[in-house]
Each structure stands twice: as C-alpha cells, then as structure tokens.
Design an enzyme around this catalytic site. Sequence first.
Site, short mmCIF file in Angstrom:
data_model
loop_
_atom_site.label_atom_id
_atom_site.label_comp_id
_atom_site.label_asym_id
_atom_site.label_seq_id
_atom_site.Cartn_x
_atom_site.Cartn_y
_atom_site.Cartn_z
N ASN A 204 -6.84 8.69 3.12
CA ASN A 204 -6.30 8.24 4.58
C ASN A 204 -6.65 9.05 5.66
O ASN A 204 -6.35 10.28 5.68
CB ASN A 204 -4.55 7.93 4.33
CG ASN A 204 -4.17 7.45 5.89
OD1 ASN A 204 -4.23 6.20 5.79
ND2 ASN A 204 -3.58 8.27 6.33
N GLU A 205 -7.16 8.37 6.55
CA GLU A 205 -7.57 8.97 7.87
C GLU A 205 -8.23 10.58 7.97
O GLU A 205 -7.47 11.50 8.15
CB GLU A 205 -6.51 8.95 8.87
CG GLU A 205 -5.97 7.68 8.92
CD GLU A 205 -4.65 7.84 9.90
OE1 GLU A 205 -4.15 8.63 10.47
OE2 GLU A 205 -4.32 6.72 10.53
N GLU B 21 -3.33 -0.08 8.19
CA GLU B 21 -2.15 0.39 8.84
C GLU B 21 -2.11 -0.35 10.33
O GLU B 21 -3.32 -0.31 10.87
CB GLU B 21 -2.04 1.80 8.95
CG GLU B 21 -1.62 2.50 8.11
CD GLU B 21 -1.37 4.03 7.97
OE1 GLU B 21 -1.14 4.39 9.24
OE2 GLU B 21 -1.60 4.96 7.33
N TRP C 154 2.46 -0.97 9.40
CA TRP C 154 3.24 0.28 8.98
C TRP C 154 4.34 0.40 10.08
O TRP C 154 4.33 0.29 11.06
CB TRP C 154 2.20 1.57 9.72
CG TRP C 154 2.72 2.84 9.55
CD1 TRP C 154 3.81 3.57 10.20
CD2 TRP C 154 2.62 3.60 8.07
NE1 TRP C 154 4.09 4.76 9.72
CE2 TRP C 154 3.32 4.64 8.49
CE3 TRP C 154 1.92 3.45 6.96
CZ2 TRP C 154 3.56 5.86 7.29
CZ3 TRP C 154 1.97 4.31 6.08
CH2 TRP C 154 2.88 5.39 6.25
N TYR D 102 -3.83 1.51 15.73
CA TYR D 102 -2.66 1.23 16.66
C TYR D 102 -2.79 0.73 17.78
O TYR D 102 -1.71 0.07 18.68
CB TYR D 102 -1.91 2.43 16.45
CG TYR D 102 -1.28 2.70 15.24
CD1 TYR D 102 -1.93 3.43 14.18
CD2 TYR D 102 0.18 2.57 14.64
CE1 TYR D 102 -1.57 3.75 12.70
CE2 TYR D 102 0.68 2.45 13.40
CZ TYR D 102 -0.25 3.32 12.42
OH TYR D 102 0.35 3.50 11.20
N GLU E 261 7.96 10.87 10.07
CA GLU E 261 6.77 10.86 10.94
C GLU E 261 6.37 12.04 11.18
O GLU E 261 5.78 12.47 12.59
CB GLU E 261 7.01 9.90 12.27
CG GLU E 261 6.06 9.81 13.08
CD GLU E 261 4.82 8.93 12.67
OE1 GLU E 261 4.91 8.30 11.62
OE2 GLU E 261 3.65 9.42 13.06
N TRP E 262 5.66 12.92 10.24
CA TRP E 262 5.10 14.08 10.37
C TRP E 262 5.73 15.01 11.51
O TRP E 262 6.94 15.28 11.43
CB TRP E 262 3.47 13.63 10.51
CG TRP E 262 3.09 12.85 9.65
CD1 TRP E 262 2.59 11.47 9.72
CD2 TRP E 262 2.93 13.17 8.13
NE1 TRP E 262 1.98 10.72 8.67
CE2 TRP E 262 2.29 11.81 7.69
CE3 TRP E 262 2.99 14.12 7.14
CZ2 TRP E 262 1.90 11.53 6.40
CZ3 TRP E 262 2.64 13.90 5.94
CH2 TRP E 262 2.04 12.69 5.43
N ARG F 208 0.96 -1.23 -0.06
CA ARG F 208 -0.08 -0.06 -0.08
C ARG F 208 0.88 1.36 0.06
O ARG F 208 1.86 1.40 0.95
CB ARG F 208 -0.86 0.07 1.07
CG ARG F 208 -1.73 1.14 1.45
CD ARG F 208 -2.64 1.29 2.79
NE ARG F 208 -3.17 2.53 2.64
CZ ARG F 208 -3.25 3.55 3.64
NH1 ARG F 208 -2.40 3.11 4.81
NH2 ARG F 208 -3.85 4.55 3.71
N ASN G 1 -7.14 1.99 9.84
CA ASN G 1 -5.72 2.03 10.50
C ASN G 1 -6.04 2.11 12.10
O ASN G 1 -6.99 2.79 12.75
CB ASN G 1 -5.37 3.54 10.15
CG ASN G 1 -5.01 3.58 8.71
OD1 ASN G 1 -4.72 2.78 7.89
ND2 ASN G 1 -4.30 4.58 8.26
N HIS H 284 -2.91 11.00 0.76
CA HIS H 284 -2.67 10.81 2.22
C HIS H 284 -1.81 12.12 2.52
O HIS H 284 -0.69 12.35 2.91
CB HIS H 284 -1.47 9.65 2.07
CG HIS H 284 -1.24 9.15 3.48
ND1 HIS H 284 -1.26 7.58 3.97
CD2 HIS H 284 -0.78 9.56 4.76
CE1 HIS H 284 -0.95 7.53 5.14
NE2 HIS H 284 -0.71 8.46 5.74
C1 PNW Z 1 -1.20 7.10 10.94
N1 PNW Z 1 -2.86 9.83 16.65
O1 PNW Z 1 -1.21 8.51 11.50
C2 PNW Z 1 -0.60 7.78 9.47
O2 PNW Z 1 -1.80 7.41 8.54
C3 PNW Z 1 0.65 7.46 8.94
O3 PNW Z 1 0.91 8.14 7.86
C4 PNW Z 1 1.59 7.41 10.39
O4 PNW Z 1 2.94 7.70 10.02
C5 PNW Z 1 1.27 6.47 11.25
O5 PNW Z 1 -0.33 6.54 11.46
C6 PNW Z 1 1.96 6.47 12.79
O6 PNW Z 1 1.59 7.47 13.14
C7 PNW Z 1 -1.44 8.94 12.80
O7 PNW Z 1 -2.40 10.69 17.10
C8 PNW Z 1 -1.25 9.90 13.43
O8 PNW Z 1 -3.53 8.76 17.20
C9 PNW Z 1 -1.90 10.28 14.59
C10 PNW Z 1 -2.48 9.38 15.26
C11 PNW Z 1 -2.69 8.23 14.65
C12 PNW Z 1 -2.41 7.88 13.61
#
Ligand code: PNW
Length: 460
Positions: free
Chosen positions: A167-168, A363, A413, A299, A420-421, A75, A297, A121
């Site tokens: 994305n998100e 993700e 991911w 985590y 990482e932003w 992806r 997505n 994205h």
């Molecule tokens: C996602 N939060 O972003 C994005 O889709 C990816 O580009 C990023 O690298 C990845 O997760 C890891 O962070 C997120 O604050 C950004 O909960 C912020 C959050 C969750 C996901």
Amino acid sequence: MAQFPSDFQWGFATASYQIEGSVDIGGRGPSIWDTFCKIPGKISDGSSGDVATDSYRLYKEDIELLKFYGVKAYRFSLSWSRIIPIGGRNDPTNPEGITFYSTLIDELLKNNITPYVTLYHWDLPQGLHDRYGGWLNKEEIVKDYVNYAKICYTAFGDRVKNWITFNEPWCISCLGYQKGVFAPGHKSGTEPWIVAHNVILSHAYAVKLYREEFKAVQGGQIGITLDCHWQLPYDESPENIEAARRGIDFKLGRFADPIYKGYYPDRVKAVIGDRLPQFTAEEIAVVKGSSDFFGLNTYTSQIVQDGGDDETTGFVKIGFTRPDGSQLGTQAHVSWLQTYPPGFRSLLNYLWETYQKPIYVTENGFTVKDESKISLDNALHDAPRVEYFNGYAEAMLQAVTEDGVPVKGYFAWSLLDNFEWADGYETRFGVTYVDYATQKRSPKLSGMFLKQWFADHVKA
Ligand code: PNW
C-alpha cells in the site's frame, strides 16, 4: 441509467494497524508503528493503535456491517508481525496469527464477500528494523518480504484470489524516511530513494514467486497499490504546466514507470541524479510488468505551481486556490483534501492512457471537518461525505461508461472510523461512526448512501 457491469466489485478498505488493536495478544510481535507511536509528539493526540477499533476481537461485527452495506468485496491488510512475530525468513511463524486471518477469510467467503488482501500496509516488524535497518537493507529485506509473501500465499491462497503487495510506497518512503512524520520517523535525503527502490524490488520478487509457484494452481491476480492525486496547473504558464507533469512523476511515475514500463522517469532522474539507485538488468526484467492491475488510492486533486523546496513533491508547490481566489472544493478535516470529482475522472483517464492496465480504486474517501467535536446525531448526518462519494462515484461511472476506462472495482476508505496514523483518532474517515469508549459502531448517512448507490449502479 448508466451502470457498471455485473462483475464490478465494490466495498470498503481497512488496514491492520488502523483497526486490529490487540497488539500484544495472540502472539503478535511489535511493528515499527507500535514503536513510533510511543515517541512523544509524533501522534497528534498522543494515541496509538493499541486498541483502535478492536477488530481483532470484533471482526465478526465488522463482517456484519459489511453484509449490512451489501458489499461484494472487502480490502484489508495482514499484519506481518502477527504472522511472523520477528519477521525474518529464519524466524518462527505464529500459528495463532495465521488462524486469525484464515478464520476471517472463511467468514467473509461464507457471506459471499470477496477478500482483497494487502500484504503490507506500513507495519514492518520491529525485529527487522532492529536487526538490519528494515527497508534500507536490500539484500535482507527483499528475501524476508518474499518469504513472508510465500507464507501468506501458502496459508491463504487457496481462498484469496486478489493480492496487493504494497500500500502506497510513496507514503512508506517519503513520509517515513524523508519527512519523518510516519514510522520509522527518519529525515533523510538519500534514504527515501533507497527505501522506494527496495520496496519496488520486494514487490517484484514476490510477484515473480506468485506467478511461478502459485498462480497456476491458485489462479489469482496480484498487483500493487500506488497513491496519486490529480494535479492541475495553477495557470497556463509553461512552468506550471511542466510542474504538474513533474509533480505526477514524483508522486506516481517514480513507482509506476519502473513497474509498468521498466524505467524511472526522466524528470525524476534529472533531479535526483546519483541518489537514485539503479536496477541491474536482471532486476529490471523482474520489475517490468510486475503488476496484473493498477491499484489506485486517490482522495483529492491539487493546484500546483513550479517552485518551493519540497523534494517529495518534485519541487512543486501544492495548493487548492485558483488565481481568482476560489477554492477547488469542500475542505476536509485534513489540510490536504478538498472534494473535486472532475480530477478523479481525469486521473483515471491518464492512468489508462499511460499504463494500459485495468484499474482497481483501492481507496477513496473523505473526512468531515470537526466530526469528532459534534454530537453523535450530527456526525451520523455526514452530508459533506455524501456529497463527496456522490461526486466521485458519478465521475468513476462516467470514466467507465463514457470514456471507456476499465475500472474493475472500488473500495471506499473506510468501513470504520479508525486510527488515522499521525492524526490519531480525531480525524474520522469512516462511513461507520465508532464510539471509542464503547466500541459501538453506528452507520453514517454516507454508508447508507453508498449501499443504495451501488445497488442502483451495478447491473444485476
Ligand atoms: C492513505 N497525504 O494514506 C492510507 O492508505 C490510509 O491508511 C489512510 O488512512 C488514508 O489514506 C487516509 O489518510 C494517506 O498526505 C496518507 O496526501 C497521507 C496522504 C494521503 C493518503
């Protein structure tokens, strides 16, 4: 041993701005992230995606890595301003950008890797932001996004059969226009709701176009990726049980309910009132049912309590500590992530019960504490990431084989450590270590683990 069916897809995910670099090479126009990174204080280490993992130039090495891990799918996202540098429907396209992605897709297919392509994205062409306010301008952005999507279906749809429109949207609207920590860095009470609404409409009209003009010939599927963490009430009090439901509605239902059911959630309407834009009858007919699958997505899980002043969470306080003082799981490098596999299984069950769509986990991943500060050798032995993937993969397998949830694919991911932003390069999410001084890639233990785990758990 329990196994996924043989058509289960697995692989890794990345995003254009996080890996490509070459921001002013090959005719690419600037995006809102190029601009945002230049504002002092916005990126923790003062960095940007100018070079990132240099994947615009090193994409063949990335494909070699994918082959090495034995993935079935990959992806990645397209940079809108590489394809249309200014971005709009009357602006010129960039043949070099189209050729770049076309070649990438061909190389993947040559290696039996199925592309899953995200159209957006987060890297909006700066030209559209400057011209009319980007996502804030419904009349313009919906048309320009649909035009961009059409160019992509036309150029790549003979070979790409899996499309993800966005994305998100939660991150786009809440982090970009409410908290101001992502591009374009606005802080507003009304804008996030307008942006979210316009993203939903752009998604829906791009799907309508695909279904009407491309699907019959190209035969692909198209949907959206939403982000959500499972929410556990802090205790059995009615307020906290209700807080967990409201939290899920503010994170997920605000997007998923219109798209899969055709209306905004009551809990969101009750709080936001007339700041929440309304769909016309014609619009909602296009929005409802506009995703062929559920792209997820996820985590972590969160322990939530009623209260607080954060509208982005639905006035829910988020933590990881139980009433007895114990933690949910292993703490990651970022504050918002702890390992908790049972929450993943609960979330998959909730999504299937609530929305009744096949699920792709687009993700899922972990960032090990201080991985940038330890020796390369220690970083490659990323035991907490292995523990994370082991737990999450097993939880997903149980959801499929024991609970009957139709999860069709899984993308970890990320393939590589990358930009990482707002956290810059210090936060590493990759299963492959990147030495940014040399761009040397080295597989971590977690990458080797996933390779073996999916070889064992997908039927031949
Ligand atoms: C996602 N939060 O972003 C994005 O889709 C990816 O580009 C990023 O690298 C990845 O997760 C890891 O962070 C997120 O604050 C950004 O909960 C912020 C959050 C969750 C996901």
